[in-house]
Design an enzyme around this catalytic site. Structure first.
Site, PDB file in Angstrom:
ATOM      1  N   VAL A  52      65.016  21.349  27.079  1.00 54.13           N
ATOM      2  CA  VAL A  52      63.987  21.071  26.081  1.00 54.13           C
ATOM      3  C   VAL A  52      64.554  20.784  24.683  1.00 54.13           C
ATOM      4  O   VAL A  52      63.838  20.259  23.817  1.00 54.13           O
ATOM      5  CB  VAL A  52      62.991  22.253  26.018  1.00 54.13           C
ATOM      6  CG1 VAL A  52      63.610  23.450  25.301  1.00 54.13           C
ATOM      7  CG2 VAL A  52      61.668  21.843  25.394  1.00 54.13           C
ATOM      8  N   TYR A  53      65.824  21.096  24.437  1.00 55.43           N
ATOM      9  CA  TYR A  53      66.421  20.858  23.109  1.00 55.43           C
ATOM     10  C   TYR A  53      66.630  19.368  22.900  1.00 55.43           C
ATOM     11  O   TYR A  53      67.274  18.722  23.714  1.00 55.43           O
ATOM     12  CB  TYR A  53      67.764  21.569  22.979  1.00 55.43           C
ATOM     13  CG  TYR A  53      67.759  23.067  23.091  1.00 55.43           C
ATOM     14  CD1 TYR A  53      66.588  23.806  22.973  1.00 55.43           C
ATOM     15  CD2 TYR A  53      68.939  23.762  23.323  1.00 55.43           C
ATOM     16  CE1 TYR A  53      66.596  25.189  23.094  1.00 55.43           C
ATOM     17  CE2 TYR A  53      68.965  25.147  23.430  1.00 55.43           C
ATOM     18  CZ  TYR A  53      67.788  25.853  23.324  1.00 55.43           C
ATOM     19  OH  TYR A  53      67.813  27.216  23.445  1.00 55.43           O
ATOM     20  N   SER A  54      66.116  18.712  21.854  1.00 53.46           N
ATOM     21  CA  SER A  54      65.342  19.260  20.754  1.00 53.46           C
ATOM     22  C   SER A  54      64.018  18.519  20.653  1.00 53.46           C
ATOM     23  O   SER A  54      63.806  17.719  19.750  1.00 53.46           O
ATOM     24  CB  SER A  54      66.146  19.103  19.461  1.00 53.46           C
ATOM     25  OG  SER A  54      66.617  17.731  19.354  1.00 53.46           O
TER      26      SER A  54
END
Length: 319
Positions: A52-54
Protein backbone atom coordinates in the site's frame (compact mmCIF):
# COMPACT_ATOMS: atom_id res chain seq x y z
CA UNK A 1 26.53 -6.66 13.24
CA UNK A 2 24.73 -8.67 15.90
CA UNK A 3 21.87 -10.29 14.02
CA UNK A 4 18.82 -11.45 15.94
CA UNK A 5 16.45 -14.36 15.33
CA UNK A 6 13.03 -13.32 14.06
CA UNK A 7 10.74 -15.52 16.10
CA UNK A 8 11.18 -19.16 15.14
CA UNK A 9 11.29 -18.36 11.41
CA UNK A 10 14.96 -19.09 10.92
CA UNK A 11 15.46 -15.55 9.63
CA UNK A 12 18.27 -13.53 11.20
CA UNK A 13 17.81 -9.76 11.11
CA UNK A 14 19.74 -6.64 12.04
CA UNK A 15 18.67 -4.81 15.23
CA UNK A 16 17.05 -2.06 13.16
CA UNK A 17 14.79 -2.35 10.13
CA UNK A 18 14.70 0.29 7.41
CA UNK A 19 11.13 1.52 6.93
CA UNK A 20 10.35 1.65 3.23
CA UNK A 21 7.32 3.92 3.50
CA UNK A 22 9.47 6.87 2.39
CA UNK A 23 10.53 5.36 -0.96
CA UNK A 24 8.71 7.09 -3.78
CA UNK A 25 6.99 9.44 -1.33
CA UNK A 26 9.39 11.76 0.50
CA UNK A 27 12.44 10.20 -1.18
CA UNK A 28 12.90 9.97 -4.95
CA UNK A 29 14.19 6.89 -6.74
CA UNK A 30 17.84 7.95 -6.98
CA UNK A 31 18.04 8.87 -3.30
CA UNK A 32 16.24 5.64 -2.38
CA UNK A 33 18.92 3.66 -4.20
CA UNK A 34 21.68 5.50 -2.32
CA UNK A 35 19.97 4.93 1.02
CA UNK A 36 19.43 1.22 0.37
CA UNK A 37 23.04 0.75 -0.75
CA UNK A 38 24.34 2.58 2.31
CA UNK A 39 22.07 0.55 4.62
CA UNK A 40 23.36 -2.77 3.35
CA UNK A 41 26.95 -1.58 3.11
CA UNK A 42 26.77 -0.56 6.79
CA UNK A 43 25.98 -4.18 7.67
CA UNK A 44 22.18 -3.99 8.08
CA UNK A 45 19.97 -6.47 6.26
CA UNK A 46 16.34 -5.82 7.24
CA UNK A 47 14.01 -3.80 4.97
CA UNK A 48 10.28 -3.46 5.64
CA UNK A 49 7.70 -2.15 3.20
CA UNK A 50 4.06 -2.78 2.18
CA UNK A 51 2.06 -3.02 -1.02
CA UNK A 52 0.00 0.00 0.00
CA UNK A 53 3.00 2.39 0.33
CA UNK A 54 2.42 5.21 -0.66
CA UNK A 55 -1.18 5.25 -1.79
CA UNK A 56 -1.91 8.28 0.44
CA UNK A 57 0.27 10.60 -1.63
CA UNK A 58 -1.45 12.65 -4.37
CA UNK A 59 -1.37 10.80 -7.68
CA UNK A 60 -0.18 7.52 -6.15
CA UNK A 61 -1.99 4.20 -6.45
CA UNK A 62 0.10 2.07 -4.07
CA UNK A 63 3.07 -0.11 -4.89
CA UNK A 64 5.47 2.81 -5.27
CA UNK A 65 7.80 1.66 -2.49
CA UNK A 66 7.88 -1.96 -3.64
CA UNK A 67 8.56 -0.82 -7.21
CA UNK A 68 11.58 1.23 -6.19
CA UNK A 69 12.94 -1.59 -4.02
CA UNK A 70 12.49 -3.97 -6.95
CA UNK A 71 14.41 -1.71 -9.31
CA UNK A 72 17.18 -1.40 -6.71
CA UNK A 73 17.33 -5.17 -6.23
CA UNK A 74 17.65 -5.67 -9.96
CA UNK A 75 20.32 -2.97 -10.35
CA UNK A 76 22.34 -3.78 -7.21
CA UNK A 77 22.27 -7.58 -7.17
CA UNK A 78 21.96 -7.47 -3.38
CA UNK A 79 18.87 -9.65 -2.94
CA UNK A 80 20.83 -12.32 -1.06
CA UNK A 81 22.12 -9.72 1.41
CA UNK A 82 18.73 -8.59 2.72
CA UNK A 83 15.72 -9.89 4.61
CA UNK A 84 12.79 -8.48 2.68
CA UNK A 85 9.48 -7.88 4.45
CA UNK A 86 6.26 -6.59 2.93
CA UNK A 87 2.57 -6.61 3.81
CA UNK A 88 -0.88 -7.32 2.42
CA UNK A 89 -4.40 -6.40 3.45
CA UNK A 90 -4.87 -2.65 3.45
CA UNK A 91 -7.15 -1.23 0.72
CA UNK A 92 -5.47 -1.04 -2.69
CA UNK A 93 -8.54 -0.24 -4.77
CA UNK A 94 -11.91 -1.75 -5.59
CA UNK A 95 -12.05 -5.33 -4.28
CA UNK A 96 -8.39 -5.24 -3.30
CA UNK A 97 -8.20 -5.51 0.47
CA UNK A 98 -8.41 -7.96 3.35
CA UNK A 99 -6.98 -11.42 3.90
CA UNK A 100 -9.18 -13.73 1.84
CA UNK A 101 -7.29 -16.54 0.09
CA UNK A 102 -8.29 -15.16 -3.32
CA UNK A 103 -6.92 -11.72 -2.58
CA UNK A 104 -3.75 -12.96 -0.86
CA UNK A 105 -2.89 -15.03 -3.97
CA UNK A 106 -3.50 -12.01 -6.18
CA UNK A 107 -1.64 -9.57 -3.95
CA UNK A 108 1.49 -11.68 -3.42
CA UNK A 109 1.99 -12.07 -7.15
CA UNK A 110 1.59 -8.32 -7.63
CA UNK A 111 4.14 -7.65 -4.89
CA UNK A 112 6.61 -10.13 -6.35
CA UNK A 113 6.31 -8.47 -9.76
CA UNK A 114 6.97 -5.05 -8.28
CA UNK A 115 9.84 -6.35 -6.14
CA UNK A 116 11.30 -8.21 -9.12
CA UNK A 117 12.12 -11.27 -7.04
CA UNK A 118 10.86 -14.82 -6.58
CA UNK A 119 10.35 -14.90 -2.81
CA UNK A 120 9.34 -12.60 0.05
CA UNK A 121 11.16 -13.41 3.29
CA UNK A 122 8.46 -12.09 5.63
CA UNK A 123 4.90 -11.61 4.37
CA UNK A 124 2.72 -9.81 6.91
CA UNK A 125 -1.01 -9.38 7.44
CA UNK A 126 -1.10 -5.58 7.51
CA UNK A 127 -4.43 -5.48 9.36
CA UNK A 128 -6.61 -8.09 10.99
CA UNK A 129 -9.53 -9.21 8.82
CA UNK A 130 -12.44 -10.30 11.00
CA UNK A 131 -14.53 -11.15 7.92
CA UNK A 132 -12.20 -13.97 6.81
CA UNK A 133 -11.79 -17.11 8.95
CA UNK A 134 -8.27 -17.34 10.33
CA UNK A 135 -7.96 -20.89 9.00
CA UNK A 136 -8.62 -19.62 5.48
CA UNK A 137 -5.99 -16.88 5.73
CA UNK A 138 -3.37 -19.14 7.27
CA UNK A 139 -4.18 -21.88 4.76
CA UNK A 140 -3.51 -19.44 1.92
CA UNK A 141 -0.18 -18.55 3.48
CA UNK A 142 0.64 -22.26 3.72
CA UNK A 143 0.13 -22.50 -0.05
CA UNK A 144 2.49 -19.59 -0.64
CA UNK A 145 5.16 -21.13 1.57
CA UNK A 146 4.86 -24.48 -0.20
CA UNK A 147 5.13 -22.70 -3.55
CA UNK A 148 8.32 -20.95 -2.44
CA UNK A 149 6.82 -17.48 -2.75
CA UNK A 150 7.06 -16.71 0.98
CA UNK A 151 9.47 -17.92 3.67
CA UNK A 152 7.64 -16.81 6.84
CA UNK A 153 4.55 -14.85 7.86
CA UNK A 154 3.91 -12.11 10.38
CA UNK A 155 1.06 -10.01 11.77
CA UNK A 156 0.69 -6.25 12.03
CA UNK A 157 -1.89 -4.17 13.89
CA UNK A 158 -3.38 -7.18 15.68
CA UNK A 159 -4.86 -7.16 19.16
CA UNK A 160 -3.56 -9.65 21.70
CA UNK A 161 -6.77 -11.75 21.69
CA UNK A 162 -6.81 -12.02 17.89
CA UNK A 163 -3.10 -12.77 17.69
CA UNK A 164 -3.49 -15.48 20.34
CA UNK A 165 -6.45 -16.92 18.42
CA UNK A 166 -4.43 -17.01 15.20
CA UNK A 167 -1.55 -18.80 16.93
CA UNK A 168 -3.98 -21.33 18.39
CA UNK A 169 -5.52 -22.00 14.98
CA UNK A 170 -2.06 -22.55 13.49
CA UNK A 171 -1.19 -25.06 16.20
CA UNK A 172 -4.52 -26.87 16.04
CA UNK A 173 -4.59 -27.23 12.26
CA UNK A 174 -0.87 -27.62 11.61
CA UNK A 175 -0.70 -24.39 9.61
CA UNK A 176 2.13 -21.85 9.46
CA UNK A 177 2.08 -19.48 12.39
CA UNK A 178 2.75 -15.79 12.61
CA UNK A 179 6.43 -15.55 13.54
CA UNK A 180 6.45 -11.81 14.15
CA UNK A 181 4.28 -8.92 15.24
CA UNK A 182 4.50 -5.35 13.99
CA UNK A 183 2.86 -3.19 16.68
CA UNK A 184 2.88 0.50 17.48
CA UNK A 185 5.59 0.99 20.10
CA UNK A 186 7.98 3.71 21.20
CA UNK A 187 8.89 5.64 24.34
CA UNK A 188 5.54 7.45 24.25
CA UNK A 189 3.23 4.66 23.00
CA UNK A 190 3.98 1.97 25.56
CA UNK A 191 0.93 0.86 27.50
CA UNK A 192 -0.97 -1.36 25.05
CA UNK A 193 2.09 -3.24 23.85
CA UNK A 194 3.66 -3.76 27.26
CA UNK A 195 0.45 -4.78 29.05
CA UNK A 196 -1.17 -6.97 26.40
CA UNK A 197 1.07 -7.87 23.48
CA UNK A 198 4.52 -8.18 24.98
CA UNK A 199 3.70 -11.07 27.37
CA UNK A 200 2.11 -13.01 24.51
CA UNK A 201 5.02 -12.40 22.13
CA UNK A 202 7.54 -13.50 24.74
CA UNK A 203 5.58 -16.60 25.72
CA UNK A 204 5.15 -17.61 22.06
CA UNK A 205 8.67 -16.60 20.98
CA UNK A 206 7.49 -14.11 18.39
CA UNK A 207 9.77 -11.51 16.89
CA UNK A 208 8.66 -7.90 17.35
CA UNK A 209 9.38 -5.24 14.73
CA UNK A 210 7.62 -2.15 15.98
CA UNK A 211 6.56 0.78 13.81
CA UNK A 212 6.55 4.51 14.63
CA UNK A 213 9.73 3.84 16.62
CA UNK A 214 10.46 7.58 16.61
CA UNK A 215 6.82 8.60 17.09
CA UNK A 216 6.56 10.31 13.69
CA UNK A 217 9.82 12.12 14.42
CA UNK A 218 8.73 13.52 17.78
CA UNK A 219 11.39 11.57 19.69
CA UNK A 220 14.15 13.17 17.63
CA UNK A 221 13.32 16.42 19.44
CA UNK A 222 12.44 18.41 16.34
CA UNK A 223 8.88 19.18 17.48
CA UNK A 224 9.12 21.22 20.68
CA UNK A 225 6.43 23.81 19.97
CA UNK A 226 3.31 24.12 17.83
CA UNK A 227 5.31 26.22 15.38
CA UNK A 228 7.54 23.22 14.66
CA UNK A 229 4.63 21.36 13.03
CA UNK A 230 5.58 22.86 9.68
CA UNK A 231 8.98 21.16 9.72
CA UNK A 232 7.85 17.97 7.96
CA UNK A 233 4.95 16.21 6.25
CA UNK A 234 4.02 14.49 9.52
CA UNK A 235 4.63 17.46 11.77
CA UNK A 236 1.02 18.39 12.46
CA UNK A 237 0.14 14.81 13.41
CA UNK A 238 3.19 14.47 15.64
CA UNK A 239 2.56 17.73 17.47
CA UNK A 240 -1.12 16.92 18.01
CA UNK A 241 -0.38 13.43 19.31
CA UNK A 242 2.72 13.93 21.41
CA UNK A 243 3.39 17.57 22.34
CA UNK A 244 1.93 17.61 25.85
CA UNK A 245 3.24 17.47 29.41
CA UNK A 246 4.17 13.80 29.18
CA UNK A 247 5.79 14.29 25.81
CA UNK A 248 7.90 17.15 27.16
CA UNK A 249 9.00 14.97 30.11
CA UNK A 250 10.14 12.31 27.67
CA UNK A 251 12.06 14.85 25.58
CA UNK A 252 13.76 16.21 28.71
CA UNK A 253 14.90 12.71 29.70
CA UNK A 254 16.11 12.03 26.16
CA UNK A 255 18.03 15.30 26.19
CA UNK A 256 19.72 14.37 29.46
CA UNK A 257 20.78 10.91 28.32
CA UNK A 258 21.84 12.27 24.93
CA UNK A 259 24.11 14.79 26.64
CA UNK A 260 25.66 12.02 28.76
CA UNK A 261 26.29 9.70 25.83
CA UNK A 262 27.19 12.22 23.14
CA UNK A 263 24.28 10.92 21.07
CA UNK A 264 21.16 12.59 19.72
CA UNK A 265 17.71 12.20 21.33
CA UNK A 266 16.37 10.04 18.50
CA UNK A 267 19.36 7.71 18.78
CA UNK A 268 18.75 7.34 22.49
CA UNK A 269 15.06 6.58 21.85
CA UNK A 270 16.00 3.81 19.42
CA UNK A 271 18.72 2.42 21.71
CA UNK A 272 16.15 2.19 24.52
CA UNK A 273 13.94 0.04 22.30
CA UNK A 274 16.79 -2.13 20.99
CA UNK A 275 17.78 -2.87 24.60
CA UNK A 276 14.30 -4.18 25.48
CA UNK A 277 14.44 -8.00 25.49
CA UNK A 278 11.12 -8.46 23.66
CA UNK A 279 12.02 -6.16 20.76
CA UNK A 280 13.75 -7.68 17.75
CA UNK A 281 14.15 -4.67 15.48
CA UNK A 282 12.44 -1.28 15.64
CA UNK A 283 11.52 0.13 12.23
CA UNK A 284 12.89 3.55 11.37
CA UNK A 285 13.26 5.44 8.12
CA UNK A 286 15.66 8.04 6.77
CA UNK A 287 15.35 10.51 3.92
CA UNK A 288 19.03 11.44 3.66
CA UNK A 289 22.40 9.76 4.09
CA UNK A 290 23.03 11.93 7.17
CA UNK A 291 19.85 10.60 8.79
CA UNK A 292 20.80 7.06 7.84
CA UNK A 293 24.18 7.43 9.55
CA UNK A 294 22.32 8.49 12.70
CA UNK A 295 20.36 5.22 12.54
CA UNK A 296 23.60 3.27 12.13
CA UNK A 297 25.03 4.97 15.23
CA UNK A 298 21.82 4.34 17.19
CA UNK A 299 22.20 0.60 16.69
CA UNK A 300 25.67 0.78 18.22
CA UNK A 301 24.64 2.89 21.24
CA UNK A 302 24.58 1.00 24.56
CA UNK A 303 22.66 2.62 27.40
CA UNK A 304 23.52 2.07 31.04
CA UNK A 305 20.86 0.39 33.21
CA UNK A 306 20.41 3.63 35.14
CA UNK A 307 19.78 5.55 31.93
CA UNK A 308 17.21 3.00 30.80
CA UNK A 309 15.51 3.27 34.18
CA UNK A 310 15.39 7.05 33.91
CA UNK A 311 13.77 6.83 30.49
CA UNK A 312 11.33 4.21 31.79
CA UNK A 313 10.25 6.50 34.60
CA UNK A 314 9.95 9.63 32.47
CA UNK A 315 7.79 7.83 29.90
CA UNK A 316 5.65 5.74 32.27
CA UNK A 317 2.12 5.49 30.89
CA UNK A 318 -1.08 4.27 32.48
CA UNK A 319 -3.18 1.74 30.56
Amino acid sequence: MNFRPLGRSGLQVSPLAFGGNVFGWTVDEATSFRLLDAWVDAGFNFIDTADVYSIWAPGHTGGESETIIGKWLRASGKRDRIVLATKVGKPMGEGKKGLSPRYIREAVDASLRRLQCDCIDLYQSHDDDADTPLADTLGAYAELIRAGKVRAIGASNHTAPRLAEALAVSERLGLPRYESLQPLYNLYDRAVYEAELEPLCQAQQLGVINFFALAMGFLTGKYRSAADAARSTRGERAVAAYLNDRGRRILAALDDVAAETGAKPGQVALAWQIARPSITAPIASATSLAQLQELVAAAQLKLAPEQIKRLDEASAEQV
